[in-house]
Scaffold this active site. Sequence first.
Site: not given
Length: 499
Positions: A166, A191, A193, A300, A460-461
């Site tokens: 991806t 990958g 979650d 981040r 997580g979003e």
Amino acid sequence: MESSNDSIWDIVLLNTFIISKKKFKVYFHRKTLIWERETPPHSRTSLPVNDIIAVKYLHNSDQSCCCNVDNGVESTHQVFTVHFVVQEKQNQWKYKRVDLESSDHRQVTTWVTTLDSMLTELKHRPKHLLMFVNPFGGRKRGLRIYKEVVKPLMDIAGVKVDLTITQRSNHARDILLEDNLTEYDGVVCVGGDGTFSEIMNGLITRTARDNGVDPNNVACDLPKPNLRVGIIPGGSTDTVAYCIHGTTDIQTAVIHIIIGESAGLDVSSVHNQTTLLCYYASVISYGYLGDIIRDSDNFRWMGPKRYDFSGMKKFLANQGYEVEIKLAVNSSKTEEDSKCLKDCKRCASQKDLTSDESSVQEWKVIQGKFLMVNGANLSCACPRSPNGISPYTHMGDGCLDVVLVKHTSILNNLRLLLTLSSRLKSIYDLPFVDVHRTTQFSVKAVSREATDVSVWNCDGEVLVDTSIFIRAHCQLLQIFFRGVEPCLEEENPRCFCFL
Ligand SMILES: *[C@@H]1O[C@H](CO)[C@@H](O)[C@H](O)[C@H]1NC(C)=O
Ligand SMILES: *[C@@H]1O[C@H](CO)[C@@H](O)[C@H](O)[C@H]1NC(C)=O
Ligand SMILES: *[C@@H]1O[C@H](CO)[C@@H](O)[C@H](O)[C@H]1NC(C)=O
Ligand SMILES: *[C@@H]1O[C@H](CO)[C@@H](O)[C@H](O)[C@H]1NC(C)=O
């Protein structure tokens, strides 16, 4: 249909082979391969055919011995290899192989053709998979995991893989929405979650669209996708993989897929007044965990450590949030019966439950100030929290646990975190935690001040909607999975974590 093939399972083979330069009596009977040492020290290995992933001739050039050079004529093979899997530790499977040698090449041919035709009868094994690898996820290990673990095992098992690396977010989702998927037996992702969430969303949305169902309608019955889903952990958070496999061991995940057994996973849909917002399989969380995910986004550059950093900040802030929760209740008591383990009876009994049968009896309204509100689908254990947020939630029973943590003291928050990281304790026992089991619920923020409003952390979003409705869809997805074994109580790795 079965009867014509019954005879193949009645075959009995019995011969002597050389394994690692020693003589073994080898027999195959009742779907089990056994090799037994004929002279002391005695040893005996027994292998169900379901644990065999492939049986192949071994080309002589691989052998150190001096047998005739093989010119590709199959009948001259004198060695064959059984590729198989064994459970080494709890919930951990390993790939193994054994080479069996005989001076009689016809004997070798008989064994290989017989065992191979038996493996062909295992129809649940996938033959062709659509695979997505997220090369950026977690510690950027995705491609290495694919090349070093996934591909070699898939090759041995003879599973054809169509690979997509991806390139952007929603790449996998777009392919699932647009491509012709008829030739595949399953969709697999390497990958975390986030990648799993994309596959889940893509597959459910595609299936709804193909069946003319509008997922924005909260009352709709979502059709179940035909394709099974496999999860190979390779992200920074592998909660879903851990919940399902009981481990984040990569080889175990690949073996679950190759063996091809599967189980239903509940998925919940999250809506605002007008629109479907997302699906989730593990947990949706408002308050503390929502704040961490929102805050950590500013850091981040710290990498995965940002979660600990923001966690510490939010922990010390000990903020509470006023909300109103409406729960669909049938029986008012939460059954703290059992964890969801292999061949779970509770999940099996719910297989055919439709939303009509589980019709809502009444709504219960709860108002209060909470540190966090969680809607847990899986038990949401992670290596740092062995029992998870909701240890008694079942993987496929069509129910959600709504876990409400009241706004109290920092000391209680500390107790909460310590309990989450313990294998022996359950947060159900804490006096400031309430758990309600339901099939659907809504949550509305009722604070007047904007600063008293948190966001939702949905797998997580971040979701900023302050009034949402959540509904569980029983066993919506079929997941490649051989079952989780009960935990051994003495394994109790204590750890301290903020997530
Ligand atoms: C999808 O592929 C299958 C076989 O590869 C084919 O039979 C089918 O017609 C295709 N469907 C569409 C919509 O193209
Ligand atoms: C619901 O969410 C959609 C998509 O985010 C948004 O466009 C819409 O305005 C929201 N509706 C309400 C009532 O908040
Ligand atoms: C809800 O309660 C009714 C009657 O108490 C019962 O018959 C039904 O099976 C229950 N439904 C669920 C989903 O538990
Ligand atoms: C997810 O939602 C479905 C619906 O309840 C539920 O059956 C399943 O157990 C839930 N999983 C979690 C994590 O609650």
